[in-house]
Design an enzyme around this catalytic site. Structure first.
Site, short mmCIF file in Angstrom:
data_model
loop_
_atom_site.label_atom_id
_atom_site.label_comp_id
_atom_site.label_asym_id
_atom_site.label_seq_id
_atom_site.Cartn_x
_atom_site.Cartn_y
_atom_site.Cartn_z
CG HIS A 62 -1.81 -1.13 1.34
ND1 HIS A 62 -2.27 -1.60 2.54
CD2 HIS A 62 -2.37 -1.93 0.40
CE1 HIS A 62 -3.07 -2.63 2.35
NE2 HIS A 62 -3.14 -2.86 1.05
CE LYS A 71 1.60 3.43 5.49
NZ LYS A 71 1.02 2.28 4.79
CE1 TYR A 131 -0.56 2.42 9.22
CE2 TYR A 131 -1.01 0.40 10.42
CZ TYR A 131 -1.38 1.34 9.47
OH TYR A 131 -2.56 1.18 8.77
CG ASP A 168 -4.15 -5.99 0.08
OD1 ASP A 168 -4.14 -4.80 -0.28
OD2 ASP A 168 -3.98 -6.33 1.26
#
Length: 181
Positions: A62, A71, A131, A168
């Site tokens: 992603h 991130k 995250y 996905d």
């Protein structure tokens, strides 16, 4: 905290100082000043996320084309194989990937700057994945690259049969995907 560049120097493994004894352990999981000094960056985080996934769940790859997110990722329960793919067309490491096992036992974190696609697969029965992001989630700008694109050649753990979301499953190849300049 210790920051160690990976084979793609902008992606770094972050290792906090862990203080432990027979009673358990303590560590500072994040300190903005220490993070910026250790990584040589000047980023600010605006959002924290927490996901729980079962063994074999693969999330990714992603990224957000607009409002790109850096991130800082870690695992607080279980273990994952975490991957960052350089999708900055002007980068000498464009299309290359790095992968690191993150677990509740090793306390490692991975700094994935903006300009990278990110994904992970769960190695343990379950994993809680946390995250921090440098920009807000913007679903209209989210993109997905196929986790198994042979042009990237990620060496995912061989004993995992990935469970994928519909999003996905529809990931594009790197050659078809919109990437950063």
């Amino acid at each position: 905290m210790k920051a160690t560049p990976t084979a793609i120097p902008d992606v770094m493994v972050i290792e906090p100082k862990v203080f432990g004894d027979a009673r358990g352990f303590f560590f500072e999981s994040f300190n903005q000043k220490a993070f910026n000094e250790a990584t040589g960056s000047n980023v600010n985080f605006v959002q924290d996320n927490h996901s729980r996934s079962a063994k074999g769940v693969l999330r990714g790859l992603h990224y957000q084309l607009q409002q790109p997110q850096g991130k800082l990722v870690r695992v607080v329960r279980g273990a994952v194989f975490d991957v960052a793919v350089d999708i900055r067309k002007s980068s000498p490491t464009f299309g290359q990937w790095v992968g690191v096992e993150l677990s509740e036992d090793n306390h490692k974190q991975l700094w994935v700057p903006a300009g990278f696609a990110h994904g992970f697969v769960v190695l343990s029965e379950t994993a809680d994945f946390l995250y921090k992001t440098t920009d807000y989630y913007a679903p209209a700008h989210e993109r997905c690259i196929a986790w198994d694109d042979p042009a990237i050649g990620i060496e995912w753990p061989a004993d995992i049969a990935p469970q994928l979301s519909a999003k996905d499953q529809a990931g594009l190849s790197l050659s078809q995907a919109e990437v950063f300049a």
